[in-house]
Scaffold this active site. Sequence first.
Site, short mmCIF file in Angstrom:
data_model
loop_
_atom_site.label_atom_id
_atom_site.label_comp_id
_atom_site.label_asym_id
_atom_site.label_seq_id
_atom_site.Cartn_x
_atom_site.Cartn_y
_atom_site.Cartn_z
N TYR A 63 0.82 -1.22 0.00
CA TYR A 63 0.00 0.00 0.00
C TYR A 63 0.85 1.27 0.00
CZ TYR A 63 -3.49 -3.34 1.86
OH TYR A 63 -4.31 -4.41 2.08
N HIS A 125 1.13 -11.64 2.44
CA HIS A 125 0.03 -10.97 1.75
C HIS A 125 -0.77 -11.90 0.84
CE1 HIS A 125 -1.12 -6.64 0.39
NE2 HIS A 125 -2.17 -7.43 0.36
#
Length: 296
Positions: A63, A125
């Site tokens: 991000y 992730h």
Amino acid sequence: MSELPVAVQQTLLGPTSTQQTVSGIEIPVLGYGVYEIPDNLTEDVTSRALKAGYRHIDSAAYYANEKQCVSAIKKTGLERSDVFLTTKIMPELVGEGGGYEAGRAAIQQSLIDAQTSYFDLILIHAPSGGKEGRLGAWRALVEAQKVGEARSIGVSNFGIHHLEELEEYIQNGGGGRIEVGQYELHPWLGRSDLVEWLRDRGAVIEAFSPLCRGTRMDEPVLLSLSEKHKKNPAQILIRWSLQMGFIPLPKSCTPKRILENADVFDFELGDDDMELLHTDEYLPCSSDWDPTVERD
């Protein structure tokens, strides 16, 4: 229609109520997600979320806004220990040429980028990149937990076959425990098999995209329940997630919605309401991205 999954019974007092991991770490039951929030906005909106009572921030290296999350904590005058902060190892770093070394490097880089000495939770992730990469990355997470860089560890977007592969590795001496599983979860993507697998092992289950990225807000069932409970459709979805025993991670950059998304502890959906929201559908928000079904 299949039988409605049994929800986890929990007393919900507010955004700082918690669920406990198998290692005893307390995770606030409502998180604030910062996926796709531009880095120049993250500090401001995360500060607003913290002022609204959120004490759980879900970020990731991918991000590119970990630093802004920590800056927001400082800006609001809170201690770092007051806020549960998550990051995730980038999927690319657990693939070919990745694994343990890349995982360790990624964790160190996130600590540097965020300007913090630890994360409360570090996740892999996604399972992309093959067995060697996944298991090497897990080894890096286990080491990070041992030295205090991660208070708890887990995975995101792993299918059951990935989870069983990891469980076998752990049982054969790989170390650690799968404390948290983070998935896209909402009434149109209940993932009952994954939920059951994780819950049977005592893992905390987090729900990203609990609001279906705003694509379902005109659903008749949501509008009906919204009218019944005098709450907006987003609040109905967050409440569903909480009553399913998940930890929802709603995201919004709109100050009004940030406040509204936290205002979900003064009502309860009844059994009939939960039944109305139950579906057997399998509809991820992104039809072209579902790592849980990857077979490599």
